[in-house]
Design an enzyme around this catalytic site. Structure first.
Site, PDB file in Angstrom:
ATOM      1  N   GLY A   1       0.681  -1.137  -0.019  1.00 22.86           N
ATOM      2  CA  GLY A   1       0.026   0.033  -0.106  1.00 22.86           C
ATOM      3  C   GLY A   1       0.886   1.180  -0.152  1.00 22.86           C
ATOM      4  O   GLY A   1       0.431   2.140  -0.591  1.00 22.86           O
ATOM      5  N   MET A   2       2.105   1.375   0.417  1.00 21.65           N
ATOM      6  CA  MET A   2       2.794   2.452   0.808  1.00 21.65           C
ATOM      7  C   MET A   2       4.101   2.626  -0.230  1.00 21.65           C
ATOM      8  O   MET A   2       4.583   3.429  -0.658  1.00 21.65           O
ATOM      9  CB  MET A   2       3.535   2.574   2.075  1.00 21.65           C
ATOM     10  CG  MET A   2       3.999   3.847   2.350  1.00 21.65           C
ATOM     11  SD  MET A   2       4.461   4.166   4.097  1.00 21.65           S
ATOM     12  CE  MET A   2       5.857   2.850   4.388  1.00 21.65           C
TER      13      MET A   2
ATOM     14  N   ASP B   1       3.442  -3.737  13.660  1.00 27.22           N
ATOM     15  CA  ASP B   1       2.796  -4.321  12.594  1.00 27.22           C
ATOM     16  C   ASP B   1       3.211  -5.799  12.095  1.00 27.22           C
ATOM     17  O   ASP B   1       3.403  -6.076  11.249  1.00 27.22           O
ATOM     18  CB  ASP B   1       3.061  -3.521  11.046  1.00 27.22           C
ATOM     19  CG  ASP B   1       1.968  -3.644   9.912  1.00 27.22           C
ATOM     20  OD1 ASP B   1       1.009  -4.188  10.215  1.00 27.22           O
ATOM     21  OD2 ASP B   1       2.458  -3.588   8.832  1.00 27.22           O
TER      22      ASP B   1
END
Length: 638
Positions: A29-30, A142
């Protein structure tokens, strides 16, 4: 029809004058992770490049740099090493060690759940790396199977510190919850606060998933899962999988306690506990399950078993021996024989355990580092076949070149592979490498005279421009195809390359006829049809009324929407005042004056007398306004 995926513009790019990008490994996503070559040190590295649309977001840039700083502070065999971090133009990047292999998530997808021994091995490695992070004051925040890397050579490493923060105090997010919802601790859900114990909770959820093959909480929406984390206690893995040892049950329940104070304070404490129970979880060790303990029931006092002594073990009842009062006789021989049988059975059990251990080790080597290990198929699209072959062989695959047409990739370049780039495949397996022979030449259907929608459907094997070219036609009905043009704008022939660019020419109907219409109405009709209007100089007309169109001239042929029509508008009749020619003039002078004014002259005087005769009569009379070219009579009257 299979087409090659669009080329990644990063492939082949030289980042910061040092890192040559070779292929894409993964996309998140990043950021996107690529395999690259460090030209300065001549080694393969993984380069993580932040997505371009996040480059202007200071929050993401700060988090990206934080990952580099957090990981760079750790030097541990179970943590992915970070070599470099920098900025190239508008591109932020992070350089890490390259670990060919798979993630724990990939392993769980393939095998659903793991054995207790495999779970212990992975937990030991992850806890070791996490303990180093906690000791350095870093909270990962995470933890999930996607961030546990299983290298082909057997190493297990913890990566992706993109959400890591300093753990000198409780760290509040101050915004939406970060991390993956399935592994969020209750305090993160309810208060948005994370510390080392939050990592322990996430690791407990991972252990539960490895042992049972599923996560403890599921729901249709993320908030349902978050609610369960905050309000329910994680069940023991053995409730789902009875074969899970009690020691691992206790470890998971300890790590996933809802109250952070009831969990291990950091990864080192949990690692120490894991290593205490580990010997009992290995093959041949005494494994205590939740419902089976070894019991010795003694009937009578003293140290010597009586005839009522019974021994129970996890495997079932043992031999119940009996003795006579003096301890001699056939019973003693029976006990000796039983002991010998047990000893022999023990040898066989030992041999069986060794055999199974060897098979397990061989299987682990085969699937972990040997020919059966999974490897990622590298990206080779648009590479030359020889370079792509080296790339695939370096990844551990055999290569089978296969030619095929491709409408996008030029002839002579690789258009793709089977399995596709990014897929996992067994090392040593064969990968088909498709070499493009260019686009296939296809027959072009005759679509002239068809409605536009039907023509587009018939030309589905080609790339038809979204916008058709309109053209006015007096012969072809509006909406029907007049012609099909190729990429150069010429009429297409009978054959054309597959997916080649085509443009439809579609009739816009006839150009509206406007001669004889009032100028305002004529202009409106032409502009409504998509044409431009310009005006020529007006003309006098004795037949066409004033401000009525005399002619409409096309400035292009054929006419297309947006072209121009030039209108000539009537100025009405050309009226001229008749001059006075009867005073003091000869007939010749009168004739010259009238003809110069645009009139036709008639006279009753012979031409040879015109010079000597004075005009005395004219009709029409002097001062009247008549149409230019009108006949004026000049007569002599004595």
């Amino acid at each position: 029809m299979t087409t090659a995926p669009p080329a990644d513009p990063m492939i082949g790019r030289l980042v910061d004058g040092r890192y040559q990008v070779r292929s894409r490994i993964a996309r998140g996503g990043m950021a996107t992770v690529y395999l690259a070559t460090d030209l300065r040190l001549e080694r393969r590295v993984a380069i993580k490049i932040m997505h371009g649309h996040l480059a202007d977001d200071n929050t993401f840039k700060t988090r990206f740099v934080q990952e580099a700083r957090s990981a760079a502070r750790l030097a541990h065999p179970n943590v992915v090493n970070v070599f470099d971090q920098g900025q190239d133009a508008d591109m932020a990047y992070l350089v890490m060690e390259y670990l060919p292999g798979i993630t724990l998530r990939d392993l769980l997808k393939d095998y659903k759940r793991l054995t207790p021994e495999q779970t212990v091995d992975i937990l030991d490695a992850v806890l070791s790396g996490l303990a180093a992070a906690h000791k350095a004051g870093i909270v990962h925040r995470d933890l999930k199977p996607e961030n546990v890397l299983l290298a082909d050579d057997g190493r297990i490493k913890l990566g992706d510190f993109g959400l890591a923060r300093a753990a000198s105090a409780n760290t509040a997010t101050g915004q939406a919850l970060l991390g993956t919802i399935a592994y969020l601790s209750p305090e993160l859900v309810t208060r948005g606060v994370a510390d080392a114990r939050s990592d322990i909770y996430a690791l407990g959820i991972m252990a539960y998933e490895m042992l049972t093959g599923e996560q403890p909480y599921v729901g249709e929406a993320p908030m349902q899962i978050a609610y369960q984390h905050a309000n329910e206690s994680v069940p023991a893995p053995s409730t789902r999988m009875p074969s899970v040892p009690a020691e691992l049950d206790e470890l998971v329940l300890w790590a996933t306690a809802r109250d952070p104070d009831e969990r291990p304070a950091d990864a080192r404490i949990m690692l120490d506990r894991l290593r205490e129970i580990e010997p009992g979880l290995r093959p041949g060790g005494a494994v205590r399950t939740a419902s089976h303990d070894t019991l010795v029931l003694v009937g009578g006092a003293g140290d010597v078993p009586t005839a009522e002594t019974r021994v129970l073990s996890p495997g079932g009842p043992g031999l119940a021996g009996t003795l006579t009062d003096d301890g001699e006789g056939d019973d003693a021989d029976a006990l000796t024989d039983a002991a010998n049988r047990r000893r022999n059975r023990g040898y066989w059990l030992l041999a069986l355990v060794l055999l199974l251990a060897g098979l397990a080790g061989g299987t682990g080597w085969y699937f972990g580092a040997g020919p059966g290990a999974l490897a990622t198929v590298p990206e080779t699209a648009e590479m030359l076949p020889q370079n792509a072959t080296l790339e695939l062989e370096e990844a551990g695959f055999r290569v089978e070149p296969v030619e095929r047409h491709d409408p996008v990739v030029p002839a002579g370049q690789v258009s793709g592979t089977d399995p596709a780039a990014g897929d996992l495949a067994r090392r040593g397996s064969t990968v088909q490498m498709f070499v493009s022979t260019g686009p296939q030449i296809l027959a072009v259907p005759d679509v002239v005279g068809q409605p536009e929608a039907d023509a587009r459907a018939a030309l589905d094997d080609f790339t038809v421009a979204d916008d058709s070219a309109g053209q006015f036609s007096a012969d072809v009905e509006q909406g029907l195809v007049i012609a099909v043009l190729d990429a150069d704008g010429a009429p297409v022939g009978d054959e054309y390359p597959e997916r080649g660019a085509l443009t439809l020419v579609v009739s816009a109907g006839r150009v509206p006829p406007v001669e004889g219409l009032a100028v305002g109405e004529a202009q409106s009709r032409l502009e409504d049809a998509g044409l431009k209007v310009e005006f020529a100089d007006g003309q006098f007309s004795n037949e066409v009324p004033v401000d009525v169109v005399i002619t409409a001239d096309w400035l292009s042929d054929p006419m297309k929407p947006g072209d121009t029509v030039r209108l000539t508008v009537s100025k009405g009749p050309d009226l001229v005042e008749v001059p006075n020619v009867i005073t003091g003039q000869t007939i010749a002078e009168a004739r010259a004056q009238l003809e110069e004014a645009g009139f036709v002259v008639a006279s009753n005087v012979p031409s040879f007398l015109e010079g000597a005769v004075v005009a005395s009569v004219q009709d029409p009379a002097a001062g009247e306004s008549v149409v230019r070219g009108t006949e004026v009579t000049v007569n002599f009257q004595p």
